[in-house]
Design a protein around this motif. Structure first.
Motif, PDB file in Angstrom:
ATOM      1  N   LEU A 243       8.116   4.963 -14.148  1.00  0.00           N
ATOM      2  CA  LEU A 243       7.692   4.046 -13.077  1.00  0.00           C
ATOM      3  C   LEU A 243       8.888   3.629 -12.226  1.00  0.00           C
ATOM      4  CD1 LEU A 243       5.606   1.920 -11.841  1.00  0.00           C
ATOM      5  CD2 LEU A 243       6.536   0.337 -13.545  1.00  0.00           C
ATOM      6  N   MET A 244       9.967   3.187 -12.883  1.00  0.00           N
ATOM      7  CA  MET A 244      11.123   2.692 -12.124  1.00  0.00           C
ATOM      8  C   MET A 244      11.809   3.825 -11.366  1.00  0.00           C
ATOM      9  SD  MET A 244      11.127  -0.476 -12.081  1.00  0.00           S
ATOM     10  CE  MET A 244      12.603  -0.549 -11.048  1.00  0.00           C
ATOM     11  N   LYS A 245      11.799   5.014 -11.963  1.00  0.00           N
ATOM     12  CA  LYS A 245      12.379   6.157 -11.263  1.00  0.00           C
ATOM     13  C   LYS A 245      11.604   6.425  -9.966  1.00  0.00           C
ATOM     14  CE  LYS A 245      13.389  11.045 -11.945  1.00  0.00           C
ATOM     15  NZ  LYS A 245      12.999  12.235 -12.690  1.00  0.00           N
ATOM     16  N   SER A 246      10.278   6.355 -10.061  1.00  0.00           N
ATOM     17  CA  SER A 246       9.447   6.596  -8.882  1.00  0.00           C
ATOM     18  C   SER A 246       9.639   5.482  -7.852  1.00  0.00           C
ATOM     19  CB  SER A 246       7.972   6.693  -9.312  1.00  0.00           C
ATOM     20  OG  SER A 246       7.154   6.910  -8.191  1.00  0.00           O
ATOM     21  N   ILE A 247       9.717   4.252  -8.329  1.00  0.00           N
ATOM     22  CA  ILE A 247       9.922   3.122  -7.406  1.00  0.00           C
ATOM     23  C   ILE A 247      11.257   3.272  -6.675  1.00  0.00           C
ATOM     24  CG2 ILE A 247      10.424   0.640  -7.329  1.00  0.00           C
ATOM     25  CD1 ILE A 247       8.219   0.197  -9.402  1.00  0.00           C
ATOM     26  N   LYS A 248      12.296   3.658  -7.402  1.00  0.00           N
ATOM     27  CA  LYS A 248      13.620   3.793  -6.756  1.00  0.00           C
ATOM     28  C   LYS A 248      13.611   4.911  -5.723  1.00  0.00           C
ATOM     29  CE  LYS A 248      16.379   1.397 -10.121  1.00  0.00           C
ATOM     30  NZ  LYS A 248      17.032   1.473 -11.431  1.00  0.00           N
ATOM     31  N   ALA A 249      12.882   5.992  -6.028  1.00  0.00           N
ATOM     32  CA  ALA A 249      12.773   7.076  -5.046  1.00  0.00           C
ATOM     33  C   ALA A 249      12.084   6.564  -3.779  1.00  0.00           C
ATOM     34  CB  ALA A 249      11.989   8.247  -5.644  1.00  0.00           C
ATOM     35  N   TRP A 250      11.072   5.685  -3.992  1.00  0.00           N
ATOM     36  CA  TRP A 250      10.355   5.123  -2.834  1.00  0.00           C
ATOM     37  C   TRP A 250      11.288   4.243  -1.986  1.00  0.00           C
ATOM     38  CZ3 TRP A 250       9.081  -0.124  -1.872  1.00  0.00           C
ATOM     39  CH2 TRP A 250       8.187  -0.342  -0.807  1.00  0.00           C
ATOM     40  N   THR A 251      12.091   3.428  -2.665  1.00  0.00           N
ATOM     41  CA  THR A 251      12.986   2.531  -1.902  1.00  0.00           C
ATOM     42  C   THR A 251      13.989   3.343  -1.082  1.00  0.00           C
ATOM     43  OG1 THR A 251      14.564   2.350  -3.736  1.00  0.00           O
ATOM     44  CG2 THR A 251      12.855   0.661  -3.613  1.00  0.00           C
ATOM     45  N   GLN A 252      14.377   4.502  -1.601  1.00  0.00           N
ATOM     46  CA  GLN A 252      15.344   5.314  -0.852  1.00  0.00           C
ATOM     47  C   GLN A 252      14.678   6.120   0.264  1.00  0.00           C
ATOM     48  OE1 GLN A 252      17.090   7.159  -4.261  1.00  0.00           O
ATOM     49  NE2 GLN A 252      18.122   5.231  -4.792  1.00  0.00           N
ATOM     50  N   LYS A 253      13.387   6.420   0.064  1.00  0.00           N
ATOM     51  CA  LYS A 253      12.643   7.204   1.051  1.00  0.00           C
ATOM     52  C   LYS A 253      12.311   6.359   2.287  1.00  0.00           C
ATOM     53  CE  LYS A 253       8.222   8.016   0.395  1.00  0.00           C
ATOM     54  NZ  LYS A 253       6.923   8.485  -0.140  1.00  0.00           N
ATOM     55  N   ALA A 254      12.045   5.105   2.033  1.00  0.00           N
ATOM     56  CA  ALA A 254      11.447   4.256   3.078  1.00  0.00           C
ATOM     57  C   ALA A 254      12.441   3.956   4.216  1.00  0.00           C
ATOM     58  CB  ALA A 254      10.948   2.968   2.454  1.00  0.00           C
TER      59      ALA A 254
ATOM     60  N   VAL B 165       0.832  -1.206   0.000  1.00  0.00           N
ATOM     61  CA  VAL B 165       0.000   0.000   0.000  1.00  0.00           C
ATOM     62  C   VAL B 165       0.867   1.256   0.000  1.00  0.00           C
ATOM     63  CG1 VAL B 165      -1.638   1.354   1.383  1.00  0.00           C
ATOM     64  CG2 VAL B 165      -2.016  -1.099   1.050  1.00  0.00           C
ATOM     65  N   SER B 166       1.961   1.208   0.725  1.00  0.00           N
ATOM     66  CA  SER B 166       2.866   2.365   0.766  1.00  0.00           C
ATOM     67  C   SER B 166       3.384   2.697  -0.638  1.00  0.00           C
ATOM     68  CB  SER B 166       4.030   2.072   1.716  1.00  0.00           C
ATOM     69  OG  SER B 166       5.090   2.980   1.485  1.00  0.00           O
ATOM     70  N   LEU B 167       3.788   1.658  -1.395  1.00  0.00           N
ATOM     71  CA  LEU B 167       4.270   1.914  -2.753  1.00  0.00           C
ATOM     72  C   LEU B 167       3.112   2.364  -3.658  1.00  0.00           C
ATOM     73  CD1 LEU B 167       6.377   2.006  -4.954  1.00  0.00           C
ATOM     74  CD2 LEU B 167       6.127  -0.472  -5.259  1.00  0.00           C
ATOM     75  N   PHE B 168       1.949   1.734  -3.508  1.00  0.00           N
ATOM     76  CA  PHE B 168       0.768   2.123  -4.284  1.00  0.00           C
ATOM     77  C   PHE B 168       0.495   3.621  -4.119  1.00  0.00           C
ATOM     78  CE2 PHE B 168      -3.788   2.953  -4.536  1.00  0.00           C
ATOM     79  CZ  PHE B 168      -4.152   2.339  -5.724  1.00  0.00           C
ATOM     80  N   GLU B 169       0.540   4.079  -2.874  1.00  0.00           N
ATOM     81  CA  GLU B 169       0.224   5.490  -2.587  1.00  0.00           C
ATOM     82  C   GLU B 169       1.344   6.420  -3.064  1.00  0.00           C
ATOM     83  OE1 GLU B 169      -0.720   5.394   1.577  1.00  0.00           O
ATOM     84  OE2 GLU B 169      -2.782   4.705   1.184  1.00  0.00           O
ATOM     85  N   HIS B 170       2.571   5.957  -2.949  1.00  0.00           N
ATOM     86  CA  HIS B 170       3.704   6.743  -3.447  1.00  0.00           C
ATOM     87  C   HIS B 170       3.580   6.948  -4.968  1.00  0.00           C
ATOM     88  CE1 HIS B 170       7.915   8.002  -4.081  1.00  0.00           C
ATOM     89  NE2 HIS B 170       7.884   7.181  -5.115  1.00  0.00           N
ATOM     90  N   LEU B 171       3.250   5.862  -5.668  1.00  0.00           N
ATOM     91  CA  LEU B 171       3.102   5.956  -7.126  1.00  0.00           C
ATOM     92  C   LEU B 171       1.919   6.866  -7.484  1.00  0.00           C
ATOM     93  CD1 LEU B 171       3.713   2.208  -8.103  1.00  0.00           C
ATOM     94  CD2 LEU B 171       5.261   4.131  -8.529  1.00  0.00           C
ATOM     95  N   ALA B 172       0.836   6.737  -6.754  1.00  0.00           N
ATOM     96  CA  ALA B 172      -0.340   7.573  -7.028  1.00  0.00           C
ATOM     97  C   ALA B 172       0.004   9.053  -6.859  1.00  0.00           C
ATOM     98  CB  ALA B 172      -1.497   7.174  -6.119  1.00  0.00           C
ATOM     99  N   ALA B 173       0.823   9.362  -5.845  1.00  0.00           N
ATOM    100  CA  ALA B 173       1.238  10.753  -5.630  1.00  0.00           C
ATOM    101  C   ALA B 173       2.066  11.254  -6.810  1.00  0.00           C
ATOM    102  CB  ALA B 173       2.031  10.868  -4.333  1.00  0.00           C
ATOM    103  N   ASP B 174       2.793  10.338  -7.461  1.00  0.00           N
ATOM    104  CA  ASP B 174       3.538  10.675  -8.679  1.00  0.00           C
ATOM    105  C   ASP B 174       2.666  10.545  -9.935  1.00  0.00           C
ATOM    106  OD1 ASP B 174       5.878  11.379  -7.466  1.00  0.00           O
ATOM    107  OD2 ASP B 174       6.996   9.560  -8.004  1.00  0.00           O
ATOM    108  N   LYS B 175       1.364  10.425  -9.737  1.00  0.00           N
ATOM    109  CA  LYS B 175       0.395  10.274 -10.831  1.00  0.00           C
ATOM    110  C   LYS B 175       0.649   9.026 -11.676  1.00  0.00           C
ATOM    111  CE  LYS B 175      -1.170  15.004 -11.089  1.00  0.00           C
ATOM    112  NZ  LYS B 175      -1.538  16.133 -11.918  1.00  0.00           N
ATOM    113  N   ILE B 176       1.072   7.971 -11.011  1.00  0.00           N
ATOM    114  CA  ILE B 176       1.218   6.672 -11.679  1.00  0.00           C
ATOM    115  C   ILE B 176       0.197   5.725 -11.047  1.00  0.00           C
ATOM    116  CG2 ILE B 176       2.757   4.729 -12.156  1.00  0.00           C
ATOM    117  CD1 ILE B 176       5.114   6.709 -11.890  1.00  0.00           C
ATOM    118  N   LEU B 177      -0.797   5.300 -11.846  1.00  0.00           N
ATOM    119  CA  LEU B 177      -1.854   4.434 -11.327  1.00  0.00           C
ATOM    120  C   LEU B 177      -1.508   2.971 -11.560  1.00  0.00           C
ATOM    121  CD1 LEU B 177      -5.085   6.254 -12.618  1.00  0.00           C
ATOM    122  CD2 LEU B 177      -3.832   6.605 -10.463  1.00  0.00           C
ATOM    123  N   VAL B 178      -1.519   2.166 -10.476  1.00  0.00           N
ATOM    124  CA  VAL B 178      -1.371   0.714 -10.599  1.00  0.00           C
ATOM    125  C   VAL B 178      -2.522   0.088  -9.819  1.00  0.00           C
ATOM    126  CG1 VAL B 178       1.149   0.903 -10.840  1.00  0.00           C
ATOM    127  CG2 VAL B 178       0.129   0.478  -8.569  1.00  0.00           C
TER     128      VAL B 178
END
Lengths: 363, 363
Positions: free
Chosen positions: B352-363, B313-326
């Motif tokens: 997508l991968m850029k946003s995911i990598k930002a999430w992994t570093q944020k968490a 859910v954390s990644l889902f919401e992070h992506l949504a904030a970046d306007k990426i819907l999954v």
């Protein structure tokens, strides 16, 4: 090949599929007056909007047809939550059957009328009650309607296949006589003097269905809508297929509805030709039901002034030999001496009358 | 306003409507990877054929979609009487439920899979049996399948939402285990190495459903088809809505199917990007199901290597904030630590991968 022990639902044991009027593959060589299509193409605005939408077809449609609900709400002075869209009004009639009937909850219909009601209730396994008309003019029998005690009642207004119009005051009495959902199927109402729409503000249990197939020249696109109480609309929305209206249908219907000028000009032409055909039948001395639709239900007479199923069939076959398609309903004594003839372009109406006159002289 | 005593069918008492993935009204500002749409527009031939058909929209469509049946029969080396068209494959899944289930005839489905099966059987008032998988790799449990004793069995192959592929040999064993109609829902099969189509020649009780929504970029047009024994097709034909496919859908689908070169080029691009995304997840050390579809079902890991619903859910919401819907499926322990991500264009996959990598570093 391996056999299976697959069983078909018992609800389908007595099912007979709906039989539409003939749709010839090659339409350019026939005069097609058998399925009440509009003889004119849709508004030029449909072409433009559909063309622009094709590039977006990789994306799912709006599941609620939100734009169309808003536009139709404005057109009819309703709230968008009083409107639901369907893949043709048949889709909505089916939703009514699925929501409001089952083994216990009965369906009723004026009989004869649109035979699809019975087909749909058959698939649902619901009991259908056929309510007869009061007379050969297809007048409504309020006592018979009330005593049906149906949870779902289908009334075609204007009536099909006769074209008969019912006054708003009569429909109000029907609403008072029906305790379940009264579906007033207004497929042809744009060709009639008035609609039952005011009743939606008076009764919770009225649903009015419309189609863009006839008056908006969109039979090939499958768009219908229903107007009723928000509670009923919400219930039907829960059961409908989530993407029941595709992208092209949504934008095409929107363009057609917004072009009211084109819409009214086509209506006027159809009504003018209906009057012309009515006059022609009057001149022949043939009786017909005064029509509030885009067809005329006429009783052909033999040269010696007789009407019978054989005479109707004789004219039907004569017209078919001249490549003029009309519709014949053999199954009921109130319909089997008649032909239902859709209103076409002036040239088509002229060729129709020429063929009819040749038949009267031949017989 | 007058109240009514309208009752809703008892079959709908427990009904919960199907909830599709979010369809934003404005799509240009989001990266939409939540409903497995094809990122490419349909074949240019669709534009041409649809444009030419608009002028004929005043006429009803061919009620049998005859042209499409012929073309699909040729494509799959079948007879046209082994093919039926639907307003999306959802229309056909619904027909299966209506023909082959009722209060007595049970339906079964592999669970979890496409939740619509359950929605449709609910509307029909049929009992749905959820058959569990053998393991977390979504392997099929033949004993559980056989013991369901269903008259109608839904199997999604490749599986959704995991993307898992089943070998033809395994599907043959399922066919032997099921005594009713086995519906193999091949919505995603064009992205997979093989189809179950050969089984149609071996078993009377197999029906394969396909859609043009994904691989042919026509989600917005609603066209699906099913292939099976002529007896089954004939039964479904009797129950389907008579004009279920509109004119534009018939000619648009025909144009798309005939342009196999464009079709294959889009497939190749999607599969290339799927491989790219799979590599990227491998590099992150994230596990995912090997996919035969146009999506990847991936289990996101926190920096300390944990997976949980909260992390997904954390990644889902992070992506949504970046306007990426999954898409996230919260309801089952086999899905609630995963996200389902549709394959998009290269630029979308990179973002997508850029946003995911930002999430992994944020968490």
């Amino acid at each position: 090949m391996s056999k299976s022990s697959l069983r078909v639902s018992k609800r389908l044991e007595a099912h007979i599929a709906y039989l539409p009027g003939e749709q010839p593959v090659e339409t350019s060589s026939v005069i097609k007056l058998n399925t009440n299509e509009n003889p004119y193409p849709p508004s030029p605005a449909v072409q433009t909007s559909v063309g622009q939408e094709v590039a977006l077809l990789n994306l799912y449609p709006n599941p609620k047809s939100s734009d169309l609900r808003k536009i139709l709400a404005e057109l009819h002075s309703l709230d968008p939550n009083q409107i639901i869209l369907g893949n043709g009004s048949d889709d909505l009639l089916n939703l009514c059957v699925r929501c409001y009937s089952d083994d216990d909850l009965k369906v009723a219909m004026m009989y004869p009328s649109y035979s699809l009601y019975e087909v749909l209730s058959g698939v649902q396994g619901s009991k259908m009650i056929r309510v007869p008309f009061l007379d050969d003019e297809f007048s409504l029998n309020l006592d018979a309607i009330a005593s049906s005690e149906a949870n779902l009642f289908f009334l075609t207004s204007p009536h099909a296949p006769s074209g008969r119009v019912y006054a708003l005051e009569d429909l109000r009495k029907v609403a008072q006589a029906v305790s379940g959902l009264l579906v007033i199927d207004e497929a042809y109402v744009d060709f009639a003097p008035e609609s039952a729409l005011p009743l939606v503000h008076e009764f919770e249990h009225i649903l009015i269905t419309r189609t863009l197939s006839k008056s908006y020249s969109l039979a090939g696109m499958r768009v219908g809508y229903a107007m009723g109480h928000p509670k009923v609309i919400k219930q039907m929305d829960q059961v409908r297929e989530v993407y029941n209206l595709d992208r092209l249908a949504q934008v095409g219907a929107k363009a057609a509805i917004l072009d009211q000028e084109y819409f009214r000009s086509c209506l006027a032409k159809v009504i003018e030709q209906r009057n012309w055909l009515a006059n022609a039948f009057n001149e022949l001395g043939w009786s017909f039901v005064s029509s509030g639709t885009n067809f005329i239900f006429v009783k052909p007479l033999s040269p010696d002034g007789c009407a019978s199923p054989e005479i109707a069939v004789s004219l039907f076959e004569h017209l078919a030999a001249d490549k003029i398609l009309v519709r014949y309903f053999s199954k009921h004594p109130q319909t089997n001496c008649f032909l239902r003839i859709s209103i076409g372009k002036p040239v088509e109406m002229a060729m129709l009358m020429k063929s009819i006159k040749a038949w009267t002289q031949k017989a």
